[in-house]
Design an enzyme around this catalytic site. Structure first.
Site, PDB file in Angstrom:
ATOM      1  N   CYS A  54       0.951  -1.477   0.193  1.00  0.00           N
ATOM      2  CA  CYS A  54       0.034   0.044  -0.054  1.00  0.00           C
ATOM      3  C   CYS A  54       0.793   1.291   0.061  1.00  0.00           C
ATOM      4  CB  CYS A  54      -0.804   0.002   1.316  1.00  0.00           C
ATOM      5  SG  CYS A  54      -2.059  -1.646   1.314  1.00  0.00           S
TER       6      CYS A  54
ATOM      7  N   HIS B 238      -2.448   8.323   6.334  1.00  0.00           N
ATOM      8  CA  HIS B 238      -2.688   6.871   5.663  1.00  0.00           C
ATOM      9  C   HIS B 238      -4.107   6.409   6.133  1.00  0.00           C
ATOM     10  CE1 HIS B 238      -1.624   3.115   3.748  1.00  0.00           C
ATOM     11  NE2 HIS B 238      -1.821   2.338   4.832  1.00  0.00           N
TER      12      HIS B 238
ATOM     13  N   GLU C 169       0.384   5.849  13.276  1.00  0.00           N
ATOM     14  CA  GLU C 169       0.768   6.857  12.502  1.00  0.00           C
ATOM     15  C   GLU C 169       0.885   8.230  13.120  1.00  0.00           C
ATOM     16  OE1 GLU C 169      -0.582   8.811   8.259  1.00  0.00           O
ATOM     17  OE2 GLU C 169      -1.826   7.410   9.161  1.00  0.00           O
TER      18      GLU C 169
ATOM     19  N   LYS D  81      -9.288   8.405   2.822  1.00  0.00           N
ATOM     20  CA  LYS D  81      -9.841   6.731   2.639  1.00  0.00           C
ATOM     21  C   LYS D  81     -11.216   6.717   3.425  1.00  0.00           C
ATOM     22  CE  LYS D  81      -5.252   4.328   2.475  1.00  0.00           C
ATOM     23  NZ  LYS D  81      -4.476   5.681   2.603  1.00  0.00           N
TER      24      LYS D  81
ATOM     25  N   HIS E 116      -9.593   2.280   0.341  1.00  0.00           N
ATOM     26  CA  HIS E 116      -8.233   1.999   0.417  1.00  0.00           C
ATOM     27  C   HIS E 116      -7.846   1.448  -1.004  1.00  0.00           C
ATOM     28  CE1 HIS E 116      -4.330   1.329   1.243  1.00  0.00           C
ATOM     29  NE2 HIS E 116      -4.387   0.601   2.374  1.00  0.00           N
TER      30      HIS E 116
ATOM     31  N   PHE F 136       1.810  -3.590   3.977  1.00  0.00           N
ATOM     32  CA  PHE F 136       2.267  -4.735   4.529  1.00  0.00           C
ATOM     33  C   PHE F 136       3.686  -4.983   4.155  1.00  0.00           C
ATOM     34  CE2 PHE F 136      -2.222  -7.171   4.345  1.00  0.00           C
ATOM     35  CZ  PHE F 136      -2.551  -6.181   5.271  1.00  0.00           C
TER      36      PHE F 136
END
Length: 423
Positions: free
Chosen positions: A170, A310, A321, A342, A347, A411
Site C-alpha cells: 500500500c 494513511h 501513524e 480513505k 483503500h 504490508f
C-alpha cells in the site's frame, strides 16, 4: 543536467476514483465529504463475509475503445485514464515527444501497483479450467505483469529516460512518486509521469482480506464503514482506481511557461522491521521515515499545516501513524490539519499514494483540507495526538508558503512520506 539538487514541481494531475472519473470530480467529492463506498451487487458477493467496496465511479469502457481495453488489465486501464488526464493537464499531448515539444530521452514514467494484474490472472485461470488451453488470451502475460500499467503509460508519453514499477504493497503509489522526484532531482529526467493504480475488487482478494480480519464487515452501512479514528472502526474498505501526477524540474516547467500546482519537496522512506502485516504499534518506523524526510530536504516543520494521513480505519494502524507524527514534530502537530481521505475513497492499496498525492497537492493549491467522514466517536488516542479534520472541509492559511505531507504505509512494514509545498 548533472545537478543533484534540482527543484521539482507538479504541473499536471489526473485521477479516476470511486468519487469521480477525473481529478476535478474526485476533488469535489472529497471536499463535499462524499462517500464512494457501496454494496457489492455482483453475484459472487453473496457468499462473502465482506459485501461492500468502493468501486470506480466511471467504468473505463466509457472512455477507452473496446479493442484497446481488451489488451489492458483493469489496473492498466485506470492508470492510462489518469495518466492521459495528467499529461493533458500539464499541457502535453500524446504526440508531444514526436513533435519535439518534450525530449523523450528526458521523459520517465513510474507507475506502481501493489498487486498488478490480479483480475487478469484469476479470470484467465478460470478460462483455462473451464474452456481449455486454446481459449486463454494471448494478451494474458503483458496484462498480468505488475509493470503493465507503467509500461503502457510510458508508451503513451513516449518515455525513454526510464520506466519503473515500485511494488511495496500500500506504499507503492507514494514510492513511485518519490522515485520520480529523485529521477528529476538527480538529473536523470526533466519530466516524469508518476503515480499508482489498483484493481483488486474480485472474489479472491475480498475473501482473503476478509478472512485475515483486515476489512470492515459493516455491510449494513456501506457509506459509514470506512471510519478512521472512530472508536468503532473495524478495518478498511477496499477501493479501486488510480492517481497520477506530472513532475518536472522547475527550470523545465518555467521554460515552457507551465502552470505549477506545488513544489514536490521530497520523500522519506523507512521499514518497520516488525511484522509482515501488523504495524509497529508505537510508530517507530513511520517516525524514522518522517525524520528521514526532514534530514534529506530543506522542509521547515513550521511550514507544515496539513497531513493527508494513511488512516485506513484499522484499530492499530491509525493510532501508530499519529503517534509517529507526535514523536517527530511534538506540539507542532497541534497545527496540522489531519485528513484521512480513505474514509471517502476506500483503500486503493497500491493506488492510494497516487490518489492521495493528487488530494494533497490540490489541498495546497486551493488551501483547503478535505474532511475525514464517519468519525462519530473520536478515539481518545487520536484526539490526544492530532487535530483531525472532521465533518467539513477546513480552510488552510491563505498567506505565506505552506507545506503538506502525504503518508503511505504497506504490508511488509514499508513506510513512505512525501512532502509538497506552495510556490
Amino acid at each position: 543536467m548533472n545537478s543533484t539538487n534540482r527543484t521539482v514541481v507538479v504541473t499536471g494531475i489526473g485521477a479516476t476514483t470511486p468519487l469521480g472519473g477525473d481529478a476535478t470530480s474526485t476533488w469535489e467529492g472529497l471536499i463535499a465529504g462524499k462517500s464512494g463506498v457501496g454494496p457489492l451487487e455482483q453475484e459472487w458477493a453473496a457468499d462473502q463475509a465482506v459485501r461492500i467496496a468502493a468501486q470506480i465511479a466511471m467504468e473505463p469502457s466509457e472512455v477507452i475503445p473496446r479493442p484497446q481495453a481488451r489488451r489492458l488489465d483493469r489496473s492498466a486501464q485506470f492508470a492510462l485514464i489518469a495518466a492521459k488526464e495528467a499529461w493533458a493537464d500539464a499541457g502535453y499531448t500524446e504526440t508531444s515527444a514526436d513533435e519535439g515539444a518534450v525530449d523523450a530521452d528526458r521523459v520517465g514514467a513510474v507507475i506502481a501497483s501493489g498487486i498488478g494484474g490480479v483480475t487478469t490472472l484469476l479470470d484467465q485461470y478460470d478460462v483455462l479450467k473451464e474452456k481449455g488451453v486454446r481459449r486463454v488470451s494471448p494478451h494474458t502475460v503483458p496484462m498480468l505483469m505488475p509493470n503493465g500499467p507503467s509500461a503502457n503509460v510510458g508508451l503513451y508519453v513516449g518515455a525513454r529516460a526510464g520506466v519503473h514499477t515500485p511494488v511495496s504493497a500500500c506504499a507503492s503509489g507514494a514510492e513511485a512518486i518519490g522515485y520520480a522526484i529523485e529521477m528529476i532531482r538527480t538529473g536523470r529526467a526533466d519530466v516524469v509521469i508518476a503515480g499508482g493504480t489498483e484493481a483488486a475488487i474480485h472474489p479472491l482478494p475480498i475473501a482473503a482480506f476478509g478472512n485475515m480480519m483486515a476489512m470492515s464487515k459493516n455491510n449494513d452501512d456501506p457509506q459509514g464503514a470506512s471510519r478512521p479514528y472512530d472508536t468503532g472502526r473495524d478495518g478498511f474498505v477496499l477501493g479501486e482506481g488510480a492517481g497520477v501526477v506530472v513532475l518536472e524540474s522547475a527550470e523545465h516547467a518555467a521554460a515552457r511557461g507551465a502552470r505549477v500546482y506545488a513544489e514536490a519537496v521530497g520523500q522519506g522512506i523507512s521499514a518497520d522491521g516488525h511484522d509482515i502485516v501488523q504495524p509497529e504499534p508505537e510508530g517507530r518506523g513511520i517516525a524514522h521515515a518522517l525524520q528521514n524526510l526532514l534530514d534529506r530536504t530543506d522542509l521547515d516543520p513550521a511550514e507544515i499545516v496539513h497531513v493527508n494521513a494513511h488512516g485506513t480505519s484499522t484499530p492499530a494502524g491509525d493510532i501508530a501513524e499519529l503517534k509517529a507524527l507526535r514523536k517527530v514534530f511534538g506540539d507542532d502537530t497541534d497545527h496540522f490539519a489531519v485528513s484521512a481521505t480513505k474514509s471517502m475513497t476506500g483503500h486503493l492499496l497500491g493506488g492510494a499514494g497516487g490518489v492521495e498525492t493528487v488530494a494533497t497537492v490540490l489541498a495546497l493549491y486551493h488551501r483547503v483540507a478535505p474532511p475525514t467522514i464517519n468519525v462519530n466517536d473520536l478515539d481518545p488516542e487520536a484526539e490526544a495526538n492530532a487535530d483531525i479534520v472532521r465533518g467539513e472541509a477546513r480552510k488552510l492559511p491563505v498567506e505565506g508558503r505552506i507545506a503538506a505531507l502525504n503518508d503511505s504505509f504497506g504490508f511488509g512494514g514499508h513506510n513512505v512520506v512525501l512532502a509538497f509545498r506552495t510556490v
